[in-house]
Design an enzyme around this catalytic site. Structure first.
Site, PDB file in Angstrom:
ATOM      1  N   ARG A 176       0.848  -1.214   0.000  1.00 18.72           N
ATOM      2  CA  ARG A 176       0.000   0.000   0.000  1.00 18.72           C
ATOM      3  C   ARG A 176       0.877   1.256   0.000  1.00 18.72           C
ATOM      4  O   ARG A 176       0.555   2.261   0.655  1.00 18.72           O
ATOM      5  CB  ARG A 176      -0.951   0.049   1.208  1.00 18.72           C
ATOM      6  N   SER A 253     -10.677  -0.237   3.214  1.00 16.08           N
ATOM      7  CA  SER A 253      -9.998  -0.450   4.503  1.00 16.08           C
ATOM      8  C   SER A 253      -9.523   0.886   5.049  1.00 16.08           C
ATOM      9  O   SER A 253      -8.796   1.609   4.355  1.00 16.08           O
ATOM     10  CB  SER A 253      -8.791  -1.359   4.326  1.00 16.08           C
ATOM     11  N   GLU A 355      -4.950   3.985   6.022  1.00 12.79           N
ATOM     12  CA  GLU A 355      -4.569   3.698   4.633  1.00 12.79           C
ATOM     13  C   GLU A 355      -4.869   4.872   3.702  1.00 12.79           C
ATOM     14  O   GLU A 355      -4.068   5.175   2.817  1.00 12.79           O
ATOM     15  CB  GLU A 355      -5.311   2.438   4.157  1.00 12.79           C
TER      16      GLU A 355
HETATM   17  C1  FAD Z   1     -15.493   0.236  -1.171  1.00 10.01           C
HETATM   18  C2  FAD Z   1     -13.989   0.420  -1.388  1.00 10.01           C
HETATM   19  C3  FAD Z   1     -13.182  -0.693  -1.557  1.00 10.01           C
HETATM   20  C4  FAD Z   1     -11.797  -0.530  -1.759  1.00 10.01           C
HETATM   21  N1  FAD Z   1     -11.021  -1.639  -1.930  1.00 10.01           N
HETATM   22  C5  FAD Z   1      -9.689  -1.521  -2.132  1.00 10.01           C
HETATM   23  C6  FAD Z   1      -8.857  -2.677  -2.308  1.00 10.01           C
HETATM   24  O1  FAD Z   1      -9.342  -3.812  -2.326  1.00 10.01           O
HETATM   25  N2  FAD Z   1      -7.525  -2.491  -2.471  1.00 10.01           N
HETATM   26  C7  FAD Z   1      -6.959  -1.253  -2.483  1.00 10.01           C
HETATM   27  O2  FAD Z   1      -5.741  -1.154  -2.637  1.00 10.01           O
HETATM   28  N3  FAD Z   1      -7.721  -0.131  -2.332  1.00 10.01           N
HETATM   29  C8  FAD Z   1      -9.054  -0.237  -2.162  1.00 10.01           C
HETATM   30  N4  FAD Z   1      -9.831   0.885  -1.985  1.00 10.01           N
HETATM   31  C9  FAD Z   1      -9.196   2.206  -1.990  1.00 10.01           C
HETATM   32  C10 FAD Z   1      -9.287   2.943  -3.349  1.00 10.01           C
HETATM   33  O3  FAD Z   1     -10.339   2.480  -4.125  1.00 10.01           O
HETATM   34  C11 FAD Z   1      -8.007   2.828  -4.157  1.00 10.01           C
HETATM   35  O4  FAD Z   1      -6.914   3.309  -3.432  1.00 10.01           O
HETATM   36  C12 FAD Z   1      -8.109   3.613  -5.475  1.00 10.01           C
HETATM   37  O5  FAD Z   1      -6.982   3.348  -6.283  1.00 10.01           O
HETATM   38  C13 FAD Z   1      -8.215   5.122  -5.276  1.00 10.01           C
HETATM   39  O6  FAD Z   1      -8.512   5.691  -6.536  1.00 10.01           O
HETATM   40  P1  FAD Z   1      -9.216   7.105  -6.663  1.00 10.01           P
HETATM   41  O7  FAD Z   1      -9.229   7.443  -8.101  1.00 10.01           O
HETATM   42  O8  FAD Z   1     -10.528   7.055  -5.980  1.00 10.01           O
HETATM   43  O9  FAD Z   1      -8.205   8.033  -5.857  1.00 10.01           O
HETATM   44  P2  FAD Z   1      -8.546   9.377  -5.018  1.00 10.01           P
HETATM   45  O10 FAD Z   1      -9.256   8.967  -3.767  1.00 10.01           O
HETATM   46  O11 FAD Z   1      -9.226  10.333  -5.908  1.00 10.01           O
HETATM   47  O12 FAD Z   1      -7.104   9.842  -4.676  1.00 10.01           O
HETATM   48  C14 FAD Z   1      -6.292   9.103  -3.796  1.00 10.01           C
HETATM   49  C15 FAD Z   1      -4.908   9.776  -3.697  1.00 10.01           C
HETATM   50  O13 FAD Z   1      -4.272   9.693  -4.968  1.00 10.01           O
HETATM   51  C16 FAD Z   1      -4.005  11.013  -5.463  1.00 10.01           C
HETATM   52  N5  FAD Z   1      -4.254  10.961  -6.908  1.00 10.01           N
HETATM   53  C17 FAD Z   1      -5.395  10.627  -7.540  1.00 10.01           C
HETATM   54  N6  FAD Z   1      -5.216  10.662  -8.865  1.00 10.01           N
HETATM   55  C18 FAD Z   1      -3.944  11.073  -9.064  1.00 10.01           C
HETATM   56  C19 FAD Z   1      -3.157  11.313 -10.231  1.00 10.01           C
HETATM   57  N7  FAD Z   1      -3.638  11.149 -11.468  1.00 10.01           N
HETATM   58  N8  FAD Z   1      -1.862  11.704 -10.070  1.00 10.01           N
HETATM   59  C20 FAD Z   1      -1.343  11.859  -8.828  1.00 10.01           C
HETATM   60  N9  FAD Z   1      -2.041  11.662  -7.695  1.00 10.01           N
HETATM   61  C21 FAD Z   1      -3.328  11.262  -7.826  1.00 10.01           C
HETATM   62  C22 FAD Z   1      -4.951  11.918  -4.719  1.00 10.01           C
HETATM   63  O14 FAD Z   1      -4.455  13.246  -4.664  1.00 10.01           O
HETATM   64  C23 FAD Z   1      -4.984  11.252  -3.366  1.00 10.01           C
HETATM   65  O15 FAD Z   1      -3.828  11.598  -2.629  1.00 10.01           O
HETATM   66  C24 FAD Z   1     -11.223   0.762  -1.775  1.00 10.01           C
HETATM   67  C25 FAD Z   1     -12.063   1.880  -1.593  1.00 10.01           C
HETATM   68  C26 FAD Z   1     -13.432   1.719  -1.401  1.00 10.01           C
HETATM   69  C27 FAD Z   1     -14.311   2.918  -1.228  1.00 10.01           C
END
Ligand code: FAD
Length: 363
Positions: A176, A253, A355
């Site tokens: 992570r 998580s 996380e």
């Molecule tokens: C129901 C649920 C289940 C999940 N299950 C998992 C799982 O099984 N495994 C897991 O690893 N994660 C899981 N996650 C966490 C999450 O989905 C992942 O970390 C996902 O990759 C985040 O993507 P996002 O586009 O929503 O990022 P955001 O929440 O929009 O951003 C997260 C971070 O990344 C940065 N960021 C976003 N896009 C960029 C970019 N293009 N360039 C630079 N920085 C950027 C943001 O500034 C922020 O710091 C889960 C979340 C939820 C709600």
């Protein structure tokens, strides 16, 4: 690119212009000073450059599924990453490189790989958010993580003002973690995945997945079966987004599984001698990764805690997910997180770490 500051937010009860809450899966967080949307990589670079020139702090927000934003919001420019597109950039009999734009919804990409017969990310089905955010915390689940298939990441380097390709070896991927997490130097524009043309999955590593599929660990299964089974397992735990199910109004998580050195692991085994040893997975150098869900549950914070009409609670389906039941605030969510963190520390001597990325708030 366009300014979306004045657009009406969609979260019930929120009427604040440029509120970030509707752009997060928690539906929490105050407004940004300015809210912009980048529809492609060029716009993403232009907007970031412009904000940097004016000294404005920048918050990149894609799916909003791994951020906790403070109730006071963000004093700066929030940029919604909305670029899309999937392109095969090289093809050999044994592998292909597929480039996916940062804002492309991750699960749409995974579905496309399964339909196209490209193996390597099928067990990462159902994870919310964007493809460009997957390298940020080296997204992983059910025995796969993206560091195994990412060949390179195209970034805009804000420190040097240039666009560059970063090979996976330069991304410092860990559990992570990566060079990108908690670091606003890099804007991810696109990610290249090295996939395998195949109709069967990578070897199934995760015991629960293998059991449910009725195969042994290490066996391969049809790609579609891997995807469907992962989606079903995730749905049962509230880990697939469903607007009608408050158990999914979370960041997945909330805490990472703590990684303990040998001494801390022995201490934990000693204090759990009577209740039974916690599930642990040995790693390199004598460390052991321990189930945070087990620790939380045994410290007295079960599914649904605190129950009743609480505005925030642990999911009723998964001990690791902290959820907004609809009327919560970020501060209430963080108060619950502190209660859990402190309870686990007092009971087991293990400190849990969040996380998600915390923006304008802390626990
Ligand atoms: C129901 C649920 C289940 C999940 N299950 C998992 C799982 O099984 N495994 C897991 O690893 N994660 C899981 N996650 C966490 C999450 O989905 C992942 O970390 C996902 O990759 C985040 O993507 P996002 O586009 O929503 O990022 P955001 O929440 O929009 O951003 C997260 C971070 O990344 C940065 N960021 C976003 N896009 C960029 C970019 N293009 N360039 C630079 N920085 C950027 C943001 O500034 C922020 O710091 C889960 C979340 C939820 C709600």
């Amino acid at each position: 690119m366009h300014d979306v500051s004045a657009e009406t937010p969609t979260v019930a009860g929120s009427t604040v212009p440029s509120s970030l809450a509707p752009h997060t899966t928690l539906r929490l967080g105050g407004p940004a000073t300015r809210l912009m949307s980048a529809e492609n990589a060029d716009e993403l670079v232009d907007l970031t450059r412009a904000a940097s020139r004016s000294g404005d702090p920048v918050l990149l927000l894609a799916g909003g599924s791994n951020v906790v934003i403070g109730d006071a919001g963000f004093a700066g420019t929030a940029i919604l990453v909305r670029s899309r597109g999937v392109e095969v950039i090289s093809r050999r009999p044994d592998q292909l490189i597929v480039r996916v734009q940062a804002g492309h919804p991750w699960d749409e990409f995974v579905a496309e790989t399964v339909e196209s017969g490209w193996a390597g990310v099928e067990c990462l089905s159902g994870i919310p958010g964007s493809s460009g955010a997957t390298p940020i915390q080296n997204v992983g689940a059910y025995g796969q993580d993206v560091s195994e298939t990412i060949s390179s990441v195209t970034v805009y380097d804000r420190a040097d003002g240039v666009i560059r390709d970063m090979p996976a070896a330069d991304c410092d991927f860990g559990y992570r973690a990566s060079v990108f997490k908690h670091n606003d130097r890099y804007v991810v524009l696109a990610v290249d995945f090295r996939l395998r043309p195949a109709d069967r999955s990578s070897p199934v590593r995760y015991a629960e997945l293998a059991r449910t599929l009725g195969v042994g660990q290490g066996d391969r299964v049809p790609l579609a079966a891997a995807r469907e089974t992962v989606l079903a397992l995730r749905a049962g735990k509230g880990m697939v987004l469903d607007a009608d199910d408050r158990d999914t109004w979370s960041v997945g998580s909330f805490f990472t599984n703590p990684v303990l050195d040998a001494a801390a692991w022995e201490h934990l085994r000693a204090v759990t001698a009577e209740t039974g040893e916690p599930p642990g997975w040995p790693g390199e150098g004598g460390v052991v990764k321990v189930s945070a869900a087990w620790l939380i549950d045994r410290a007295g914070f079960g599914k649904g805690h605190p129950g009743g009409d609480a505005p925030v609670s642990i999911s009723t389906k998964h001990t690791l997910a902290l959820t907004n039941r609809g009327s919560g605030t970020t501060e209430q969510l963080l108060t619950l997180a502190r209660e859990i963190r402190d309870g686990v520390r007092d009971r087991f001597g293990v400190v849990l770490h969040p996380e998600p990325v915390l923006v304008g708030c802390e626990i």
